[in-house]
Design a protein around this motif. Structure first.
Motif, short mmCIF file in Angstrom:
data_model
loop_
_atom_site.label_atom_id
_atom_site.label_comp_id
_atom_site.label_asym_id
_atom_site.label_seq_id
_atom_site.Cartn_x
_atom_site.Cartn_y
_atom_site.Cartn_z
N ILE A 284 0.85 -1.19 0.00
CA ILE A 284 0.00 0.00 0.00
C ILE A 284 0.88 1.24 0.00
N GLY A 285 0.68 2.12 -0.98
CA GLY A 285 1.45 3.35 -1.05
C GLY A 285 2.62 3.20 -2.01
N PRO A 286 3.44 4.26 -2.08
CA PRO A 286 3.38 5.49 -1.28
C PRO A 286 2.28 6.43 -1.76
N MET A 287 2.07 7.50 -0.96
CA MET A 287 1.12 8.57 -1.30
C MET A 287 -0.25 8.02 -1.64
N THR A 288 -0.81 7.24 -0.72
CA THR A 288 -2.12 6.60 -0.92
C THR A 288 -3.04 6.93 0.24
N ARG A 289 -4.31 7.14 -0.08
CA ARG A 289 -5.33 7.42 0.95
C ARG A 289 -6.44 6.38 0.82
N ILE A 290 -6.73 5.70 1.94
CA ILE A 290 -7.75 4.66 1.96
C ILE A 290 -8.70 4.93 3.12
N VAL A 291 -10.02 4.95 2.84
CA VAL A 291 -11.02 5.20 3.87
C VAL A 291 -12.16 4.19 3.72
N ASN A 292 -12.48 3.49 4.79
CA ASN A 292 -13.64 2.58 4.82
C ASN A 292 -13.63 1.58 3.67
N CYS A 293 -12.54 0.86 3.53
CA CYS A 293 -12.42 -0.12 2.44
C CYS A 293 -12.18 -1.52 2.99
N GLU A 294 -12.65 -2.50 2.22
CA GLU A 294 -12.37 -3.92 2.51
C GLU A 294 -11.45 -4.43 1.41
#
Length: 449
Positions: A284-294
């Motif tokens: 995961i990443g770099p410079m990644t945004r994850i919200v409320n994910c499965e």
């Protein structure tokens, strides 16, 4: 046991139009941090005491939380008096809405000490080299608590005491009611101090906390940032000790509610919040945004944003992709650079590698979406759906004008605008015939045009 959370303060030092307890720490309101920790203790009931702009705070509370109101700001004792109807013969734990760092482990130890000793009340205390600003714990020669003195009311000798009151106390319900009936506003502040209750009880115990940061209150935005740093470090350490690699903790933000599987690697400048679950051996990443994910196992997400999405195993995403609410990527799907999806299901082994928008769509298995393809899902008033079957090849720079149904094994020529359904096995072209006028440019130049 019941839990009562005091959250009526004005919080003027936050310099905000919002009540202090509504300010967020790692994406969640301060008050809800305390409530969620309290729920882990399995109390019979939880209540909060609200005051300043209570109508705003009510909006962030769930229906299972009882609410009481402190109409005048007359001290912590008065705040508890405002919830007198909530107090019965059960033990009652008093917490504060601006102390989000308190842990379930510490509160369980406090409760267990209280039950083991059968005390009238048990106070959570800690030792500080510099106790300035805190109420002091006054004990007798046998080491038993006899009083708590707020700093404004201490003598010079008492100010040298290093054991301080955290504010967290568990009482026998009937003893708390008795103690509240005895307190008076006989202090420099003219307030009803909750700290005056213990001296009116027969037997008060203490539990000394080692990590003072757990009881830090937040009164301004500087302290809010400090609390965020503490919570972030605590969260990242736990993940790393459980088998997650975090390449640069200083630039990584992960909320405590997030779950991440072993051998997953989190690269720098990554933010993961909300109700997110990530499987094993992901990158995961770099410079990644994850919200409320499965997210399943063996998933790669590079320089992308994912929110309210479901992602199965062996999916690759990015760089510079955006997965919006309602996206569902099944196994082995590939989403490449500058691709956006919204309310879209993409089935196994399909791919959209470049410069594509897929909205309100269902895409079958083994589908290739060419670069520059878009689903034209909005007509200015309503959203419409696109259906693409299995083994479809969509040529580059295609516009699919929804609603449209493209069945299995279709090939769509590059540069097409598709406005009608396509039966299976068909070739579809939706572009004007090319016109070539030889030597046209040279002739114009000769005429000076």
């Amino acid at each position: 046991m019941r839990v009562l959370i005091l959250a009526a303060g004005m919080g003027t030092r936050m310099k905000s139009k919002y009540p202090k307890v509504m300010h967020k720490l790692m994406g969640k309101e301060l008050l809800n941090w305390v409530i969620d920790t309290a729920k882990k203790l399995n109390p019979s009931k939880i209540a909060v005491v609200l005051g300043h702009k209570s109508e705003m705070v009510e909006q962030i509370l769930t229906e299972d939380i009882e609410i009481y109101y402190q109409k005048e700001q007359l001290g912590t004792g008065h705040a508890v008096m405002s919830a007198k109807d909530f107090i019965n013969n059960e033990d009652i734990l008093i917490l504060y809405g601006d102390t989000p760092l308190i842990t379930e482990e510490t509160l369980n130890k406090l409760v267990n000490k209280h039950m083991e000793t059968n005390a009238d009340a048990t106070v959570l205390t800690t030792i500080l080299d510099n106790p300035k600003g805190y109420g002091r714990i006054i004990k007798n020669e046998n080491g038993k608590l006899i009083d708590i003195i707020e700093e404004a009311d201490t003598t010079e000798e008492q100010r040298n005491i290093k054991e301080i009151n955290s504010g967290f106390v568990i009482y026998k319900g009937e003893k708390l009611l008795y103690g509240l009936s005895k307190i008076k506003p006989n202090n420099n502040q003219g307030e009803y101090y909750l700290t005056d209750v213990p001296k009116n009880l027969n037997y008060v115990e203490t539990y000394v906390l080692e990590d003072f940061t757990e009881v830090l209150g937040i009164n301004n935005r500087v302290q809010l940032a400090e609390a965020e740093k503490i919570m972030r470090k605590r969260t990242l350490n736990k993940l790393m000790l459980n088998g997650v690699t975090i390449v640069d903790p200083e630039s990584t933000y992960i909320s405590p509610d997030v779950e991440i599987g072993q051998d997953t690697i989190i690269y720098p400048m990554t933010i993961i919040f909300g109700n997110t679950r990530i499987g094993e051996e992901c990158e995961i990443g770099p410079m990644t945004r994850i919200v409320n994910c499965e997210i399943g196992d063996f998933v790669k997400i590079i320089r992308s944003e994912c929110e309210d999405a479901k992602i199965e195993n062996n999916v690759s995403i990015g760089p510079y992709s955006r997965l919006r609410t309602g996206t569902y990527l099944k196994e082995n799907v590939k989403i490449g650079n500058f691709v956006e999806t919204k309310k879209t299901i993409i089935n196994k082994n399909s791919k959209a590698q470049h410069l594509t928008y897929l909205g309100d769509a269902t895409i079958g298995e083994d589908v290739n979406i060419g670069a520059g393809t878009i689903t034209c899902n909005y007509d200015g008033i309503n959203k419409h759906k696109t259906y693409i079957g299995n083994r479809v090849f969509v040529g580059s720079n295609t516009a699919l004008v929804a609603p449209v149904d493209i069945q299995d094994d279709v090939l769509i020529g590059a540069g097409s605008t598709i406005t009608e359904n396509i039966p299976k096995g068909s070739l579809a072209l939706g572009r004007a015939k090319q016109i070539t006028k030889e030597n046209w440019v040279y002739k114009k130049r000769e005429k000076g045009e």
